[in-house]
Structures are given as C-alpha cells and as structure tokens.
Design an enzyme around this catalytic site. Structure first.
Site, PDB file in Angstrom:
ATOM      1  CB  SER A 266      10.436  15.776 -24.158  1.00 46.32           C
ATOM      2  OG  SER A 266      11.683  16.078 -23.572  1.00 46.32           O
ATOM      3  CE  LYS A 267       8.197  14.242 -15.908  1.00 45.73           C
ATOM      4  NZ  LYS A 267       9.270  14.963 -15.311  1.00 45.73           N
ATOM      5  NE  ARG A 268      14.363  13.096 -21.773  1.00 44.52           N
ATOM      6  CZ  ARG A 268      13.800  12.172 -22.558  1.00 44.52           C
ATOM      7  NH1 ARG A 268      13.563  11.092 -22.138  1.00 44.52           N
ATOM      8  NH2 ARG A 268      13.512  12.354 -23.803  1.00 44.52           N
TER       9      ARG A 268
END
Ligand code: GLU
Length: 510
Positions: A266-268
């Site tokens: 994910s982006k995180r």
C-alpha cells in the site's frame, strides 16, 4: 472460428495517482496487446463522481507516457470507439439497464438509505454476519418485485429516487475460465443483487464496465485480482444482455505484496519503508499532500518497467534485463503466476543500476550536466562524458556520479577525517611531495603512465601501497576511497593534480 483481434483496455478510475500495481496492470495489457499485434485502450472509469479527483486523469496519461506505453485509443488520443471517458458515455448505458429489466434480469428498487440500514440491522441481529440485498432479503424490500405494478409505475412517473439492481438467480453455478487461474466457479447464493444503475442516472462500475468492454470490442480483460469476485457478475451480465459470444477472456493478475510478503503493498508501506509506490510525483489537489515518484527519484522508465514486468511474470529463463521490445516479444499470460509477487526495492535499484551501466559516458553526460548546473558547476561535454564513463560502475543513479565524484569538478574543500587520522603519518607530506615531483616529470599523463610511475615510486622507496595511496587519494579527491586513482588523476590532468597536492600539503594538519 476466425481469431478475434486482440483488444485490451486499461480502465483506471481517476480517484488519485496511479499506484505501481496499476502501472503493472497497464504494462501487462500493453505487452499482451503489442505481442499479438492488437490495440491498447485507455478508458477512464469515472462513474463515481464522488470519488473524482481533479488532475488524476492527466496523471495517468503522463505516467503511461513516461513508461513508454503508447495508447492506441483513449480520451487523450481519440479513436473510433469513443468517448473513452465513462462520464461522457452516460446516455449509452440506460438502454441496457432497461433491457435487463424488460427481460426480467433486473428490477427497480426504491429503498431509502434508512430502509437499507434497517434491513442490515435486522439481519445482523438474526445472526447474519454480512447482510446483503439478495434473493433472500429482496422479498422484504421496496422494489418492483414486491410492489404492485401500478405503484411502481406511479413512483417512476413521480421521479422517485430509485436504483436498478440485478436479480441474482438462486443456487446457480457461474463458471468461467480465467487465463491465469483456470476454471473459476461461484454459486450465485454467494452473490448479491448489485446495483447496476444509480439514482443519479449513472451506471455503476459493473454495468458500465461490461457495456463498454462489449461496445469497444474488448477481447481480453486483464486486471488486478481484486476484481475476481466481480467477474461472475460480469459473466452473468454478458449472458443476460445476449452477448455470450462476445464475452472477453478474463485474466486476473496476482497481487503485489509488501517486501516481507505480508499483505498487499500500500501507499503507507512506501512511506514507512522509504520507497515510492507511484510512477511519478503527485500532489493531492485537496490536501496538498505530496507523494514521491520513481521518475523524480531518478529511475529510468526502462528499469521501472523491467522491474514491474517481473512482479508476477517470468520469462522462464535466467535472463533479467529486457527492453520494452524484448518484453513484448517474450511476454505471455501463461507465465503469469497466481501467487502474490513480493515487491523488492533493492532489486528495483539493481535494475536501475544495470540500465545506467548499459549507457555510454556520452549518453550519460547530458543527464549529469543539469545536475552540475544546479550546484553551479560547469565542465565541457567530453570531460563530463569521461567522468560518467569512469564513475558509472559505482552509481545507481546519475546523481550518484555527482555525489561520489564532485571532486572531478572542483578541488576538495575538506579532507576525509578518518583517512587523515589513520593514514596521514608524519612521513606522509614528504612522501607525497616526492610523488608529486615524480608525477610532475611525466611526459604523458595517462592512466598507464601514472600507474607505472606509482609502481616505480613504491619500489624505489621500498614503500607499501598503503603508505602512499591513501595520502595521494585524499590530497586529490578529499576522500578515503573511490575509483582508480590512475584514472582519476589522468582525467583531472597533470596541472590540476599537482595543484591539488600542493594545496593539500599546506592545508592538511594532523
Ligand atoms: N475501474 C476499475 C479500476 O479502477 C477497472 C477494473 C477493470 O479493469 O475491470 O481498477
């Protein structure tokens, strides 16, 4: 049967920047299309106006351009099957929803959000973990299957808010053959009566997606695994609309996993582990939040593509470096795995390093020059090219050449403390002075002559390499390690080397 022309589409929703998983989906579509001499379409799926983010479509177009995926048909390039933005196709969808109603495969539903909530609460308290609008619950709701025909008509005439839902049959097995996963079979008891047409007059993703794939004559739907649960619904829609013979083949790509293999990337994860998850920089127009991209970090699109191609596909050989043409040549969906592919940032850097090394100094020089200019350094083209040629083996990015080799463009302003502390002995100034004089007497100042001179010097003085080289290097470059000093000195030229040694002899104090 005549072979169908290969036509594939990449169909992102413009809800933000394109995650690299999306770029991989685009890439596999592109490779597949080009391998089969077919068409690669870009369709913008913007039916959900509430999630529309301005700038996202342009971002997608730019990112694909950076990745050198040419679009054959799409909003940005036109084509015979347009428009290619679903919002602009709005008038096309209603007739298909109507057709489904007429043939009894869909129905009107008038339930308010409160009523839907009540139903869910009721089901939950009856022990149903995830309540759905389906063959069981629909009979207790306000729809054209439960209300008398006149009342339905009255509500429609009064323009009462309503949606159109698919009437999912009970206990039927929906089967289709996924190119990557083989036969998939899902019982309709596990599927709900999805909304096909919304109260705002827009189709939902499901209806629009199927209608457009049909109208655009798409032969293969290649998309992420997260769409696999929707595929049975899409298969049913093809059947219900009478388009069975035009049904595309489905290929659901494996997920891209975090480097540790635990869950979807994910982006995180990117923020947390320090790598970009987007192809290019993105600034959220609403929050101003910035996300970094591979392009701006100095990656080559060829390296990025090559890395992405290997996230889920392999050529079946040990060859790892593939140009776009070679990828097109070698790609096949048969060699795409089902298991999630772990993202490996080190490998991404490795790919970049390989693409950097493949280039000549002349090719790298124009890439380095703007970076030099940024810090106020100038040098002529052939000199910069020579520096690049020498330094490329030690670099992952062009900017590393400047970082590691700034001394090629200006004399050191400081000297590596550790080297001075350990290697700059009491006798060093005298040794370096003598070496300087010997170097000064050379007629030709090429790497071989310098190397030979250095060797003779060591022999004559009875000195070891370690007694001379670190002092020589730190005087000329300011550093304790680096590329071959013979090469460095030759590039800098005799006058510059002697000048730097003189400065160092005056400056370096223990
Ligand atoms: N609009 C969908 C997405 O954003 C497309 C899925 C598909 O390719 O069918 O991923």
């Amino acid at each position: 049967m005549e072979q169908r022309r290969v036509r594939v589409r990449f169909a992102p929703s413009p809800t933000g920047p394109l995650h690299m998983g999306g770029v991989r989906t685009a890439l596999y579509n592109y490779l597949f299309a080009k391998k089969h001499g077919g068409d690669f379409l870009l369709r913008i799926e913007d039916t959900d106006q509430s999630r529309y983010v301005s700038g996202a479509e342009q971002y997608i177009v730019d990112a694909l351009a950076w990745c050198q995926m040419g679009i054959d048909e799409g909003a940005s390039v036109g084509g015979e099957n347009g428009p290619y933005r679903q919002s602009e196709r709005k008038p096309m969808y209603k007739q298909y929803a109507d057709q489904l109603i007429e043939s009894g495969y869909a129905y009107y539903a008038f339930d308010t959000p409160e009523e839907l909530n009540e139903m869910r609460e009721r089901m939950k308290s009856a022990g149903v973990a995830s309540p759905q609008y389906n063959a069981v619950t629909r009979s207790g709701m306000k729809n054209s299957l439960t209300l008398p025909a006149e009342e339905v008509q009255k509500r429609l005439n009064a323009n009462e808010k309503h949606v159109i839902r698919i009437k999912m049959p009970r206990n039927e097995d929906v089967k289709f053959e996924d190119v990557i996963r083989g036969w998939v079979s899902v019982n309709t008891n596990n599927l709900d009566d999805k909304v096909l047409f919304k109260s705002d007059g827009m189709p939902t993703y499901h209806l629009a997606n199927v209608v457009d794939d049909y109208l655009m004559n798409i032969s293969h739907v290649i998309r992420g695994e997260e769409w696999l649960p929707s595929a049975p619904l899409h298969v049913l829609l093809y059947q219900y609309l009478g388009w069975d013979t035009h049904m595309p083949k489905f290929a659901h790509l494996p997920l891209i996993l975090r480097p540790d293999g635990n869950g979807k990337l994910s982006k995180r994860d990117g923020d947390r582990l320090g790598f970009p998850v987007f192809p290019t920089n993105w600034t959220n127009p609403e929050t101003g939040e910035k996300s970094s991209g591979y392009r701006e970090r100095g990656y080559y699109p060829e390296a990025f593509n090559n890395m992405l191609a290997f996230l889920g596909w392999n050529p079946g050989t040990t060859k790892e470096l593939f140009t776009m043409d070679e990828l097109i040549e070698s790609f096949s969906l048969d060699r795409v795995g089902r298991a999630g592919a772990k993202f490996d940032f080190d490998k991404t850097n490795w790919f970049n390093q390989q693409y950097l090394r493949k280039q000549s100094g002349e090719e790298l020089a124009p890439q380095l020059k703007p970076l030099l200019a940024e810090v106020g350094l100038v040098a002529d083209d052939s000199y910069v090219a020579n520096v690049c040629e020498l330094m490329k083996e030690r670099a992952t990015f062009v900017k590393d050449i400047l970082k590691e080799g700034r001394y090629f463009f200006e004399a050191p302003t400081s000297y590596d403390e550790k080297t001075i502390k350990k290697k700059w002995k009491e006798s060093t100034p005298e040794i370096i002075t003598e070496l300087r004089d010997l170097l000064g007497s050379l007629n030709s100042f090429d790497p071989e002559s310098i190397g030979a001179c250095f060797k003779i010097f060591l022999e004559e003085k009875g000195l070891g390499f370690g007694a001379v080289m670190p002092g020589f290097r730190v005087s000329v470059t300011g550093l304790g390690a680096g590329a071959s000093m013979n090469e460095i000195a030759a590039l800098l030229g005799k006058d510059e080397v002697l000048k730097r040694i003189n400065i160092a002899l005056k400056t370096i104090k223990k």
